[in-house]
Design a protein around this motif. Structure first.
Motif, mmCIF file in Angstrom:
data_model
loop_
_atom_site.group_PDB
_atom_site.id
_atom_site.type_symbol
_atom_site.label_atom_id
_atom_site.label_comp_id
_atom_site.label_asym_id
_atom_site.label_seq_id
_atom_site.Cartn_x
_atom_site.Cartn_y
_atom_site.Cartn_z
ATOM 1 N N GLU A 25 -166.529 -34.905 41.811
ATOM 2 C CA GLU A 25 -165.451 -35.340 40.922
ATOM 3 C C GLU A 25 -165.047 -34.275 39.891
ATOM 4 O O GLU A 25 -163.851 -34.049 39.666
ATOM 5 N N PRO A 26 -166.006 -33.612 39.214
ATOM 6 C CA PRO A 26 -165.601 -32.630 38.202
ATOM 7 C C PRO A 26 -164.831 -31.435 38.770
ATOM 8 O O PRO A 26 -164.218 -30.685 38.011
ATOM 9 N N TYR A 27 -164.863 -31.277 40.074
ATOM 10 C CA TYR A 27 -164.237 -30.115 40.704
ATOM 11 C C TYR A 27 -162.865 -30.439 41.306
ATOM 12 O O TYR A 27 -162.280 -29.605 41.986
ATOM 13 N N ARG A 28 -162.363 -31.623 41.048
ATOM 14 C CA ARG A 28 -161.071 -32.018 41.593
ATOM 15 C C ARG A 28 -159.915 -31.397 40.799
ATOM 16 O O ARG A 28 -159.908 -31.418 39.570
ATOM 17 N N ILE A 29 -158.947 -30.855 41.529
ATOM 18 C CA ILE A 29 -157.753 -30.280 40.915
ATOM 19 C C ILE A 29 -156.685 -31.365 40.800
ATOM 20 O O ILE A 29 -156.401 -32.069 41.770
ATOM 21 N N ALA A 30 -156.106 -31.467 39.637
ATOM 22 C CA ALA A 30 -155.041 -32.452 39.449
ATOM 23 C C ALA A 30 -153.727 -31.935 40.029
ATOM 24 O O ALA A 30 -153.501 -30.725 40.138
ATOM 25 N N TYR A 31 -152.873 -32.853 40.426
ATOM 26 C CA TYR A 31 -151.503 -32.535 40.825
ATOM 27 C C TYR A 31 -150.861 -31.746 39.683
ATOM 28 O O TYR A 31 -151.109 -32.032 38.505
ATOM 29 N N PRO A 32 -150.051 -30.730 39.991
ATOM 30 C CA PRO A 32 -149.460 -29.911 38.930
ATOM 31 C C PRO A 32 -148.713 -30.765 37.898
ATOM 32 O O PRO A 32 -148.054 -31.743 38.271
ATOM 33 N N PRO A 33 -148.811 -30.418 36.626
ATOM 34 C CA PRO A 33 -148.120 -31.196 35.580
ATOM 35 C C PRO A 33 -146.615 -31.272 35.855
ATOM 36 O O PRO A 33 -145.991 -30.277 36.224
ATOM 37 N N ILE A 34 -146.065 -32.449 35.669
ATOM 38 C CA ILE A 34 -144.634 -32.635 35.888
ATOM 39 C C ILE A 34 -144.118 -33.660 34.885
ATOM 40 O O ILE A 34 -144.819 -34.599 34.508
ATOM 41 N N THR A 35 -142.899 -33.461 34.441
ATOM 42 C CA THR A 35 -142.284 -34.354 33.460
ATOM 43 C C THR A 35 -141.141 -35.137 34.104
ATOM 44 O O THR A 35 -140.639 -34.778 35.176
ATOM 45 N N GLY A 36 -140.733 -36.178 33.423
ATOM 46 C CA GLY A 36 -139.592 -36.947 33.895
ATOM 47 C C GLY A 36 -138.343 -36.088 33.991
ATOM 48 O O GLY A 36 -137.538 -36.230 34.916
ATOM 49 N N LEU B 97 -145.153 -42.136 35.003
ATOM 50 C CA LEU B 97 -146.098 -41.016 35.081
ATOM 51 C C LEU B 97 -147.367 -41.275 34.285
ATOM 52 O O LEU B 97 -148.446 -40.776 34.634
ATOM 53 N N ALA B 98 -147.269 -42.060 33.225
ATOM 54 C CA ALA B 98 -148.428 -42.324 32.369
ATOM 55 C C ALA B 98 -149.490 -43.147 33.088
ATOM 56 O O ALA B 98 -150.661 -43.141 32.692
ATOM 57 N N GLN B 99 -149.101 -43.854 34.140
ATOM 58 C CA GLN B 99 -150.036 -44.723 34.851
ATOM 59 C C GLN B 99 -150.661 -44.051 36.077
ATOM 60 O O GLN B 99 -151.441 -44.676 36.791
ATOM 61 N N ILE B 100 -150.344 -42.781 36.299
ATOM 62 C CA ILE B 100 -150.815 -42.087 37.500
ATOM 63 C C ILE B 100 -152.047 -41.235 37.186
ATOM 64 O O ILE B 100 -152.048 -40.469 36.225
ATOM 65 N N ASP B 101 -153.092 -41.379 37.992
ATOM 66 C CA ASP B 101 -154.256 -40.495 37.914
ATOM 67 C C ASP B 101 -153.945 -39.291 38.812
ATOM 68 O O ASP B 101 -154.074 -39.367 40.031
ATOM 69 N N PHE B 102 -153.528 -38.196 38.213
ATOM 70 C CA PHE B 102 -153.015 -37.073 38.989
ATOM 71 C C PHE B 102 -154.105 -36.319 39.758
ATOM 72 O O PHE B 102 -153.784 -35.488 40.603
ATOM 73 N N ARG B 103 -155.361 -36.610 39.505
ATOM 74 C CA ARG B 103 -156.415 -36.017 40.335
ATOM 75 C C ARG B 103 -156.432 -36.656 41.715
ATOM 76 O O ARG B 103 -157.005 -36.100 42.653
ATOM 77 N N ARG B 104 -155.824 -37.821 41.829
ATOM 78 C CA ARG B 104 -155.828 -38.567 43.092
ATOM 79 C C ARG B 104 -154.445 -38.593 43.746
ATOM 80 O O ARG B 104 -154.093 -39.542 44.417
ATOM 81 N N VAL B 105 -153.707 -37.526 43.535
ATOM 82 C CA VAL B 105 -152.347 -37.441 44.060
ATOM 83 C C VAL B 105 -152.159 -36.126 44.818
ATOM 84 O O VAL B 105 -152.471 -35.058 44.295
ATOM 85 N N SER B 106 -151.648 -36.236 46.059
ATOM 86 C CA SER B 106 -151.225 -35.051 46.813
ATOM 87 C C SER B 106 -149.704 -34.925 46.790
ATOM 88 O O SER B 106 -149.160 -33.832 46.902
#
Length: 218
Positions: A81-92, A110-119
């Motif tokens: 888990e500590p080695y997971r890369i998050a989806y690149p930051p993105i804004t509305g 976007l506030a409700q998304i866990d970006f580590r679990r997004v491809s």
């Protein structure tokens, strides 16, 4: 020690599948040699995902061959888990910029998304019968917009290759032939999970998704 994250969401899911294969072999196969072969294969596949990782993180990956129980698998995956890369930051605002012709674009929360679990990001707008997909590309993102048609039965999603509730996503072909008329359009369609969160939980590789995106972009 280097603790740089390096595991993308779909890579993490792929490793989970390999750990599950080991656990399945332990539960169903009586021949120790076959079990040892499954362990070795899972280890090789997990390590081969990251040929440039040669420090202690490689040792962590290799320990997939040591799991002996469901609890071991859970502990192994928690260790990644500590080695997971998050989806690149993105804004509305960035998302709106990907769909400049859609002045009333419905944005995902976007506030409700866990970006580590997004491809990839996907969402639908029921009011307009539109589906939107956003995927990292280079230093930015690409956005696809198209119609979606619900399916009456489960089918295989082209992105995650799992049997799920799907919709037919028909995206407009972006590149027009030379001398095409102003109203020319062509769609590229395929079945994709109706629920993007489920798809992102299942997806274990992005080749099919990237091929679809390339087909749409032309």
């Amino acid at each position: 020690m280097c603790d740089q994250p390096f595991i993308r969401n779909h890579d993490y899911n792929f490793i989970q599948k390999q750990a599950d294969y080991v656990l399945h072999a332990l539960r169903t196969v009586g021949d120790p040699k076959i079990v040892a072969s499954v362990r070795s294969d899972a280890q090789a596949k997990a390590v081969d995902l990251f040929p440039d990782v040669t420090d202690h993180r490689r040792t962590i990956l290799e320990s997939i061959a040591d799991v002996k129980s469901a609890e071991d698998v859970q502990q192994y995956m928690r260790g990644l888990e500590p080695y997971r890369i998050a989806y690149p930051p993105i804004t509305g605002k960035q998302i709106q910029g990907l769909f400049p012709k859609n002045k009333k674009l419905k944005l995902p929360d976007l506030a409700q998304i866990d970006f580590r679990r997004v491809s990839y990001l996907s969402w639908t707008d029921i009011a307009t019968n539109k589906m939107f997909l956003v995927y990292p590309a280079g230093d930015g993102f690409v956005g696809l917009e198209g119609r979606f048609t619900a399916s009456s039965k489960k089918s295989y999603c082209f992105a995650c290759n799992r049997l799920e509730d799907v919709v037919l996503f028909s995206a407009n072909f972006k590149k027009k032939p030379a001398n095409a008329s102003p109203d020319y359009y062509k769609t590229v369609g395929n079945y994709i999970c109706a629920n993007g969160e489920i798809c992102n939980k299942n997806i274990a590789g992005t080749a099919s998704l990237e091929q679809f995106i390339e087909a749409v972009l032309g």
